[in-house]
Design a protein around this motif. Structure first.
Motif, mmCIF file in Angstrom:
data_model
loop_
_atom_site.group_PDB
_atom_site.id
_atom_site.type_symbol
_atom_site.label_atom_id
_atom_site.label_comp_id
_atom_site.label_asym_id
_atom_site.label_seq_id
_atom_site.Cartn_x
_atom_site.Cartn_y
_atom_site.Cartn_z
ATOM 1 N N PHE A 30 0.820 -1.210 0.000
ATOM 2 C CA PHE A 30 0.000 0.000 0.000
ATOM 3 C C PHE A 30 0.857 1.265 0.000
ATOM 4 N N ARG A 31 1.964 1.209 0.702
ATOM 5 C CA ARG A 31 2.854 2.373 0.749
ATOM 6 C C ARG A 31 3.444 2.672 -0.625
ATOM 7 N N THR A 32 3.739 1.625 -1.387
ATOM 8 C CA THR A 32 4.370 1.821 -2.678
ATOM 9 C C THR A 32 3.371 2.230 -3.754
ATOM 10 N N ILE A 33 2.219 1.591 -3.762
ATOM 11 C CA ILE A 33 1.222 1.913 -4.788
ATOM 12 C C ILE A 33 0.617 3.300 -4.570
ATOM 13 N N HIS A 34 0.698 3.792 -3.345
ATOM 14 C CA HIS A 34 0.109 5.065 -2.938
ATOM 15 C C HIS A 34 0.338 6.184 -3.956
ATOM 16 N N THR A 35 1.588 6.366 -4.410
ATOM 17 C CA THR A 35 1.940 7.517 -5.241
ATOM 18 C C THR A 35 1.985 7.207 -6.737
ATOM 19 N N THR A 36 1.587 5.995 -7.141
ATOM 20 C CA THR A 36 1.746 5.605 -8.547
ATOM 21 C C THR A 36 0.569 5.993 -9.430
ATOM 22 N N ASN A 37 -0.417 6.662 -8.853
ATOM 23 C CA ASN A 37 -1.540 7.124 -9.674
ATOM 24 C C ASN A 37 -1.466 8.630 -9.917
ATOM 25 N N GLY A 38 -0.276 9.189 -9.675
ATOM 26 C CA GLY A 38 -0.048 10.578 -10.064
ATOM 27 C C GLY A 38 -0.202 11.612 -8.980
ATOM 28 N N GLU A 39 -0.425 11.175 -7.727
ATOM 29 C CA GLU A 39 -0.606 12.155 -6.664
ATOM 30 C C GLU A 39 0.415 11.936 -5.561
ATOM 31 N N THR A 40 0.920 13.023 -5.002
ATOM 32 C CA THR A 40 1.938 12.960 -3.961
ATOM 33 C C THR A 40 1.289 12.788 -2.584
ATOM 34 N N PRO A 41 2.056 12.388 -1.572
ATOM 35 C CA PRO A 41 1.476 12.226 -0.229
ATOM 36 C C PRO A 41 0.897 13.526 0.322
ATOM 37 N N ILE A 42 1.550 14.649 0.008
ATOM 38 C CA ILE A 42 1.084 15.947 0.484
ATOM 39 C C ILE A 42 0.785 16.829 -0.727
ATOM 40 N N ILE A 43 -0.382 17.464 -0.730
ATOM 41 C CA ILE A 43 -0.769 18.338 -1.834
ATOM 42 C C ILE A 43 -1.161 19.699 -1.267
ATOM 43 N N LYS A 44 -1.113 20.703 -2.121
ATOM 44 C CA LYS A 44 -1.559 22.042 -1.730
ATOM 45 C C LYS A 44 -2.932 22.295 -2.325
ATOM 46 N N ASP A 45 -3.845 22.779 -1.500
ATOM 47 C CA ASP A 45 -5.177 23.065 -2.017
ATOM 48 C C ASP A 45 -5.218 24.464 -2.631
ATOM 49 N N GLU A 46 -6.401 24.864 -3.090
ATOM 50 C CA GLU A 46 -6.531 26.148 -3.778
ATOM 51 C C GLU A 46 -6.236 27.327 -2.862
ATOM 52 N N LYS A 47 -6.251 27.115 -1.557
ATOM 53 C CA LYS A 47 -5.931 28.180 -0.609
ATOM 54 C C LYS A 47 -4.447 28.198 -0.238
ATOM 55 N N GLY A 48 -3.689 27.264 -0.830
ATOM 56 C CA GLY A 48 -2.269 27.195 -0.513
ATOM 57 C C GLY A 48 -1.960 26.462 0.768
ATOM 58 N N GLU A 49 -2.933 25.699 1.280
ATOM 59 C CA GLU A 49 -2.730 24.958 2.520
ATOM 60 C C GLU A 49 -2.322 23.512 2.219
ATOM 61 N N PHE A 50 -1.487 22.970 3.074
ATOM 62 C CA PHE A 50 -0.995 21.609 2.881
ATOM 63 C C PHE A 50 -2.039 20.596 3.353
ATOM 64 N N GLN A 51 -2.419 19.688 2.447
ATOM 65 C CA GLN A 51 -3.418 18.672 2.734
ATOM 66 C C GLN A 51 -2.840 17.290 2.429
ATOM 67 N N LEU A 52 -3.536 16.240 2.879
ATOM 68 C CA LEU A 52 -3.090 14.867 2.674
ATOM 69 C C LEU A 52 -3.658 14.310 1.377
ATOM 70 N N GLY A 53 -2.763 13.873 0.493
ATOM 71 C CA GLY A 53 -3.225 13.245 -0.731
ATOM 72 C C GLY A 53 -3.876 11.899 -0.492
ATOM 73 N N LEU A 54 -3.599 11.304 0.658
ATOM 74 C CA LEU A 54 -4.090 9.960 0.983
ATOM 75 C C LEU A 54 -5.607 9.855 0.876
#
Length: 471
Positions: free
Chosen positions: A242-266
């Motif tokens: 699960f840890r490895t497949i997590h990022t293989t669909n094009g999304e990182t563990p941490i993403i920035k939302d439209e407000k510039g805040e750090f959110q969980l890609g999980l």
């Protein structure tokens, strides 16, 4: 305020170094000489505490197996630094708990260790408690922005905190930075040949190495060998999968939302598709073709793969090429490919992550002289002779570790695309406890509140600090 105090301390230390031309009465202890651009530490002791766990079954020196080329070069470098700076370097590699030692010694007012090297999970805990020195204050000595020498932003995220950087890694020394890679997919090429199947490296070259391609191959790879034993298509543990497949669909563990805040890609739909795919492999229609250890006893993965019990497995960099017990030292014909990617991913989404950055090197906050520590570390970790560039190391891998140029390319790409996965900040705890008594969505929902608490407690601080320091 903490940063201002650190700057004042650093200024005092630099003054102590530069004031050595004054009379003995005016000199500040320790009495170091600075003449014509050279530094003389007057026989000072430099104690380097190293806790480089999971190295190998044999003795090591600065992270390398003894009596090998790299260990010999490292030993020669230490002697050169001792001579150049008139300093005596000693290494403490005992198994004692370094966290307790640093804490107890710091409370007494001084730490006898001048530098500490361990996994980033250890250093991060010490940094957040105030027991490590902020290296941004020592930037004139250790250029932490030099990624080729001291590691990338992803390597160093674990030791980013409160606007400071509390560790670097010896990235210029051959192979050490690659040891932190988690998720390299290893292929038993002999089995592929016996089954008369296409080498998975070719699917990577054609950009056809996807989840669906592996699912198509799973019933073919799973077979009974000549000894009557069942061989699975894939063997790994539930958290590695699960840890490895997590990022293989094009999304990182941490993403920035439209407000510039750090959110969980999980918890996003894109990552959920990856999680659901892994759930199907573990418990659903493809589960008969894989051996997923739900106890997470990952120490068995290496030997089982060497024994030919699966066609594919997932490995970390240490178990792949770290020492005498690794695959590179024990297997005659293997290949390296990234984890197959999902429909929203690409070849750049290799699935490689960092759970803990090995060889993270820090300076204790209460050591006797942080400037001396930084000076010696900077000198020690200059590139080793013969391996001045990354191309030199890549050529070494080509000759010594891997069987095919594509393996070298794939492995190097995994490092270039590696992402810190925040396992030690609790963000991926869900991986450990996934079972078939809950749907994938129920498992994610059950940990959503804890993830949000950890996002606020750790992620915002670490990501904003890394962004401030590295851009």
């Amino acid at each position: 305020m903490r940063k201002i105090i650190s700057l004042m301390i650093a200024a005092i230390m630099v003054f102590a170094l530069c004031s050595c031309g004054q009379t003995a009465e005016d000199e500040t202890i320790p009495e170091y000489e600075l003449e014509a651009g050279s530094i003389d530490f007057r026989g000072a002791e430099f104690s380097f505490a190293q806790r480089n766990e999971e190295h190998s079954t044999g003795e090591d020196y600065f992270g390398y197996v003894v009596n090998t080329e790299f260990a010999d070069l490292a030993m020669r470098r230490i002697k050169e630094v001792e001579s150049k700076y008139n300093v005596k370097i000693s290494v403490d590699s005992s198994g004692s708990d370094i966290t307790n030692l640093i804490v107890s010694m710091s409370l007494s007012g001084i730490v006898p260790y001048d530098a500490l090297q361990a996994q980033s999970s250890t250093n991060a805990g010490l940094a957040r408690a105030g027991y490590l020195y902020d290296l941004t204050v020592l930037g004139d000595v250790i250029n932490y922005l030099d990624a080729a020498k001291w590691g990338t932003k992803e390597d160093l995220k674990p030791v980013c905190w409160d606007g400071g950087l509390f560790g670097v890694i010896p990235a210029a020394w051959p192979m050490l930075k690659y040891r932190s890679i988690d998720g390299a997919m290893v292929v038993n090429e002999n089995i592929i040949s016996r089954l008369s199947q296409t080498d998975p490296r070719e699917f990577v070259e054609a950009d056809d190495w996807t989840w669906r391609k592996l699912e198509e191959l799973m019933p073919i790879y799973t077979h009974i060998n000549d000894f009557g034993d069942e061989v699975k298509a894939l063997q790994t543990t539930v958290h590695w999968l699960f840890r490895t497949i997590h990022t293989t669909n094009g999304e990182t563990p941490i993403i920035k939302d439209e407000k510039g805040e750090f959110q969980l890609g999980l918890h996003s739909p894109i990552t959920f598709e990856a999680m659901q795919t892994a759930w199907n492999w573990t418990f659903g229609e493809y589960s008969t073709y894989v051996n997923i250890d739900l106890s997470n006893n990952w120490t068995n993965m290496l030997q089982n793969f060497l024994d030919g019990k699966s066609v594919l497995t997932l490995m970390n960099g240490t178990d792949l090429c770290g020492g005498e017990n690794s695959i590179a030292f024990n297997m005659e014909n293997f290949g390296i490919v990234p984890f197959p990617h999902g429909p929203n991913g690409s070849l750049k989404n290799t699935g490689s992550t960092i759970t803990t950055t090995r060889f993270t090197t820090s300076i204790p906050a209460f050591c006797k002289e942080p400037v001396m520590s930084a000076t010696i570390l900077d000198a020690i970790y200059e590139p080793l002779p013969g391996y001045e560039t990354e191309d030199d190391t890549i050529e070494y891998m080509r000759k010594q570790y891997f069987f095919d140029d594509r393996d070298v390319h794939n492995f190097v790409e995994m490092y270039k695309t590696i992402l810190y996965n925040y396992r030690h900040e609790g963000i991926t705890d869900v991986y450990i406890n996934i079972r078939d008594n809950k749907t994938m969505q129920e498992s994610l929902d059950s940990i959503a509140d804890a993830d949000e608490a950890n996002r606020i407690k750790y992620i915002v601080n670490m990501e904003s600090t890394a962004e401030e320091i590295f851009g």
